[in-house]
Scaffold this motif. Structure first.
Motif, PDB file in Angstrom:
ATOM      1  N   THR A 270     -50.405 -20.928 -38.322  1.00  0.00           N
ATOM      2  CA  THR A 270     -50.403 -19.477 -38.501  1.00  0.00           C
ATOM      3  C   THR A 270     -49.472 -18.770 -37.523  1.00  0.00           C
ATOM      4  OG1 THR A 270     -52.343 -19.367 -37.099  1.00  0.00           O
ATOM      5  CG2 THR A 270     -52.722 -19.302 -39.476  1.00  0.00           C
ATOM      6  N   ALA A 271     -48.846 -19.549 -36.609  1.00  0.00           N
ATOM      7  CA  ALA A 271     -47.948 -18.918 -35.633  1.00  0.00           C
ATOM      8  C   ALA A 271     -46.725 -18.365 -36.353  1.00  0.00           C
ATOM      9  CB  ALA A 271     -47.532 -19.942 -34.594  1.00  0.00           C
ATOM     10  N   PRO A 272     -46.218 -17.215 -35.909  1.00  0.00           N
ATOM     11  CA  PRO A 272     -45.077 -16.608 -36.601  1.00  0.00           C
ATOM     12  C   PRO A 272     -43.820 -17.471 -36.541  1.00  0.00           C
ATOM     13  CG  PRO A 272     -45.711 -15.348 -34.647  1.00  0.00           C
ATOM     14  CD  PRO A 272     -46.737 -16.413 -34.808  1.00  0.00           C
ATOM     15  N   LYS A 273     -43.095 -17.452 -37.646  1.00  0.00           N
ATOM     16  CA  LYS A 273     -41.770 -18.092 -37.714  1.00  0.00           C
ATOM     17  C   LYS A 273     -40.742 -16.977 -37.665  1.00  0.00           C
ATOM     18  CE  LYS A 273     -43.097 -20.992 -41.310  1.00  0.00           C
ATOM     19  NZ  LYS A 273     -42.874 -21.514 -42.637  1.00  0.00           N
TER      20      LYS A 273
END
Lengths: 258, 571
Positions: free
Chosen positions: B423-426
């Motif tokens: 779920t970490a931002p790209k």
């Protein structure tokens, strides 16, 4: 016919349930069921069996009798020999497969319809609250059908000059660029899309595009452009009219306060 | 009983309706319904008056068909003939792969598709005026696919001049490829014959045969009239003998005589064909000569179709999504150089490209289909091989409108920092945004060089100060680019991506085809995919499974001993 032992019946129930869930329900009848769900059902069945055999002492004895016989009885020598080879072999294979399994990338959980902000804006201009804003041309549908038709026609033009590459000629999300985009473009023919949202929601999604999504929506992945950069406010409202006119689905509305 | 009879009748009636719809050969009379369906589903591209000038047409190539000329590419009929109703119905049903014409099979009922077929025909009077049904191409003489047939087809492929447009091995990279236009003056790219999934009318051998024999009316693909075949009127042996003699530097007297005879026969047959085309009645003898000649032509066309079929994989490769990610394979020691045979044994991951239609200027009509990627890594370095088809080798053309330099290029994109967790931002997939991306940018004009960039947006890329960490080699042969790149897994530059085995890294691509006007934001691209240095399988897999098996044997014997002891105690 010899009566089946309780142990055999339990074994048949267990294996049969698994085959039923995995291949019949999750294959012939419907799409495959996730492994974790099957595991849950199987857990329930095991518990049910355990409850059943532990209700009475006699049932439990009846259940374990074939196991004990296989372990010590001379009549069951052949069974014993087969099992002492088979069980370790199966365990060997199973553990090997688990350890040698190659790692797969983590799935990316994504909220396809994340909550909109409280305020609807176009560029920096505040239009109103998400709850209250309505399509300024929607009233023509009753008041002036000719004007309404003109707006729908304009929406159709805007759609086919900008949107259909991905969302498709039939508005079914199957445009010619669609198959190779992740996430897939929205399908407006899906009865779960247009009727579930207000027109202000569609305005927000179109104006702000992928980059305007909240973090839960994976704003880094969506190829939906920020249309407020290229389309006017009126063009966006027109295209929304076209979406509902072509598909026949009415966007969600809230009744006027009395 | 009566209910059952009624049900049976209903079922029979339903089957009859389905059958009649499936086998209907002719469209109904044009009706209001057809017009309505057309205006609702087709007019936005093909125009209300069928001129192919709907509001979407401007941005499309191939252009939507102009129905007023009666020229149809995909037909089962002979050269110069109109399509059958079934041909039109099939195209509507199945769509045209590689173009913007979608399949309407699910969106429109069969009835609606027939109605619209009838309506489309009203745009061209020729349909009404035709007295006889169009003549269909006979498929009866089909030559089975064999190695020999493919070989014969291959020879014909160059004899007939297919190479001029489709290139030596069919990648659509012939010398005249960039200059072809269709009947309406629009660019008409020759098909890349190795990508059957983009064939507008399907890629079965029969489809290829029909396209070749009937031609693609209105496009730059000529219809092959029989007499355009080398050695028309000759048997297969005679025509190859004729070519053999033609290629001799010097001929003996006997050979000259033989050649002259063959030419005489050839000329006579061509004359007959010309007479026939002009509408002259043929004598029985002439007709026999012509029919025999056409039989040879059809047979040769099957060989050619078999050859073209042999150029493409059976189906389009699966894109590298889901668990099918790009996995770099570990090798000990030196990584393979560009020409190493080791690359041949590795299966490529397939990344289909789509037009960049997010930010202006946009690319609506991509010419590069996909990029194929292979990768190896060692303890210290990683190497990639990128392979993509491009019909033209463009290094420095000037765009007439903008004055910008157009050239072929490829960019490979990674995040600067790998996101931790699903779920970490790209970074934004189009060259980053708030989070930066790390790019390798290669251009055809400097094939030995890859520039490292850091970007925070599609128009916000900076060339890194520290360069030279990458080794690169690029080639262009037969319509295909190959780019080999090598880099250390770890670098000292903080702006570079650092690589570790077993870590799933987002990866994306952009490609430019200069000849298609690609420059800056106008390009083809992918969204994020995944790449991993595939860890060497753990040696634990040879330790734990046998251990567990042994333990289970021990447990079984222990259990038996326990039961035996208890039983004896009970006794």
């Amino acid at each position: 016919m010899k009566k089946l032992s309780l142990f055999t019946i339990c074994l048949i129930i267990l294996v049969g349930s698994w085959v039923f869930l995995r291949f019949v329900v999750g294959g012939i009848i419907s799409v495959p069921i996730p492994g974790s769900v099957i595991a849950m059902y199987m857990g329930l069945i095991v518990i049910a069996i355990l409850v059943h055999i532990s209700v009475e002492d006699s049932l439990f004895r009846e259940f374990r009798r074939p196991i004990l016989e296989t372990l010590v009885d001379d009549k069951r020598r052949l069974h014993r020999r087969v099992l002492v080879v088979l069980i370790p072999l199966l365990l060997l294979g199973y553990t090997y497969l688990i350890i040698a399994q190659r790692a797969n990338p983590p799935g990316s959980p994504r909220d396809a319809h994340p909550s909109p902000p409280l305020e609807l804006t176009y560029k920096d201009e505040v239009i109103g609250t998400m709850q209250d804003v309505v399509n300024p041309f929607r009233h023509y549908e009753k008041d002036d059908p000719e004007a309404f038709k003109a707006h729908v026609e304009n929406g159709k033009r805007v759609y086919h000059q900008n949107c259909f590459y991905c969302h498709g000629d039939h508005l079914d999300g199957q445009g010619h660029f669609a198959p190779y985009l992740q996430p897939l473009p929205a399908n407006f023919q899906d009865p779960g899309i247009i009727p579930n949202f207000q027109e202000s929601f569609f305005f927000w999604r179109i104006a702000k595009g992928g980059p305007g999504l909240p973090a839960a929506g994976g704003p880094w992945d969506s190829a939906m452009p920020v249309w407020e950069d290229t389309l006017t406010k009126d063009e966006i409202w027109d295209v929304i009219l076209f979406l509902s006119d072509y598909t026949g689905y009415q966007p969600r509305t809230f009744g006027e306060a009395h | 009983m009566r209910i059952r009879t009624v049900a049976l009748l209903i079922i029979l009636f339903g089957m009859l309706v389905v059958l009649s719809l499936t086998y209907a050969q002719n469209a109904p009379e044009a009706s209001e319904k057809g017009k309505q369906v057309y205006e609702n589903s087709c007019a936005h591209c093909h125009g209300v008056e069928g001129r192919g000038d709907g509001s979407a047409a401007e941005n499309l190539l191939p252009k939507p068909r102009d129905f007023t000329r009666g020229l149809y590419k995909i037909r089962s009929t002979e050269t110069g003939q109109l399509p059958t109703d079934q041909d039109l119905f099939d195209i509507i049903t199945e769509g045209m792969p590689g173009s913007s014409m979608p399949p309407w099979e699910t969106a429109l009922s069969a009835n609606d598709r027939w109605e619209v077929t009838a309506y489309i025909k009203t745009f061209y009077d020729g349909f009404k005026e035709a007295e006889t049904p169009p003549k269909q191409i006979s498929l009866s003489g089909k030559v089975a696919n064999s190695e020999q047939s493919v070989e014969t087809g291959k020879a014909l492929y160059s004899e007939l001049g297919c190479v001029e447009c489709h290139g030596n091995i069919g990648r659509g990279d012939g010398t005249s490829a960039p200059d072809l236009t269709d009947e309406w003056g629009d660019q008409s790219w020759p098909a890349n014959l190795t990508q059957g999934w983009n064939f507008r009318g399907g890629s079965d051998t029969e489809d290829i045969f029909k396209r070749f024999v009937g031609g693609l009316a209105g496009s730059a693909m000529p219809a092959f009239e029989g007499d355009s075949f080398p050695g028309f009127g000759l048997t297969a042996e005679e025509s190859s003998r004729m070519i053999e003699l033609d290629n001799k530097d010097e001929m003996t007297e006997a050979e000259e005589e033989e050649s002259a005879q063959l030419y005489e026969k050839y000329d006579a047959a061509v004359d007959i064909a010309l007479n026939l085309a002009e509408g002259t009645e043929l004598s029985a003898e002439e007709k026999q000569i012509y029919d025999d000649a056409m039989k040879v032509v059809y047979e040769k066309s099957w060989h050619l179709a078999n050859y073209v079929k042999s150029l493409m994989p059976e189906k389009r490769p699966e894109p590298a999504i889901g668990n099918n990610v790009l996995r770099s394979q570990y090798v000990q020691g030196e990584l393979p150089e560009m020409d190493d045979a080791a690359w041949g044994t590795l299966e490529a991951s397939y990344f289909p490209l789509v037009g960049q239609v997010v930010i202006e200027p946009r690319q609506f009509n991509p010419t590069v289909d996909a990029v194929n990627v292979k990768s190896y890594y060692s303890d210290t370095e990683v190497a990639f091989l990128f392979i993509w088809d491009d019909r033209t080798h463009t290094t420095d053309e000037t765009d007439e409108e903008t004055g910008k330099i157009l050239e072929d290029a490829l960019a490979v994109q990674f995040p600067v920092k790998v996101p931790q967790g699903p779920t970490a931002p790209k970074p934004y997939f189009l060259w980053g945004g708030r989070l930066p991306v790390y790019l390798w940018h290669w251009k055809a004009s400097a094939p030995e060089q890859v520039t490292e960039l850091t970007a925070k947006g599609i128009s916000n890329a900076e060339v890194q100060e520290a360069q030279g960490e990458l080794k690169a080699q690029g080639t262009y042969t037969e319509g295909q680019y190959k780019l080999w790149v090598k880099r250390a897994l770890k670098t000292d530059d903080k702006k570079d991506l650092q690589l570790d085995p077993g870590v799933f890294v987002p990866i994306a691509f952009s490609a430019w085809d200069g000849a298609n006007g690609d420059v800056d934001t106008k390009r083809v691209m992918t969204s994020w995919y995944t790449f991993v240095l595939e860890p060497v399988p753990s040696s634990k897999r040879f330790v734990y499974p046998p251990l567990i098996a042994l333990l289970s044997v021990g447990f079984l014997f222990g259990l038996r001993a326990f039961v035996q002891r208890r039983n004896s105690e009970e006794v």
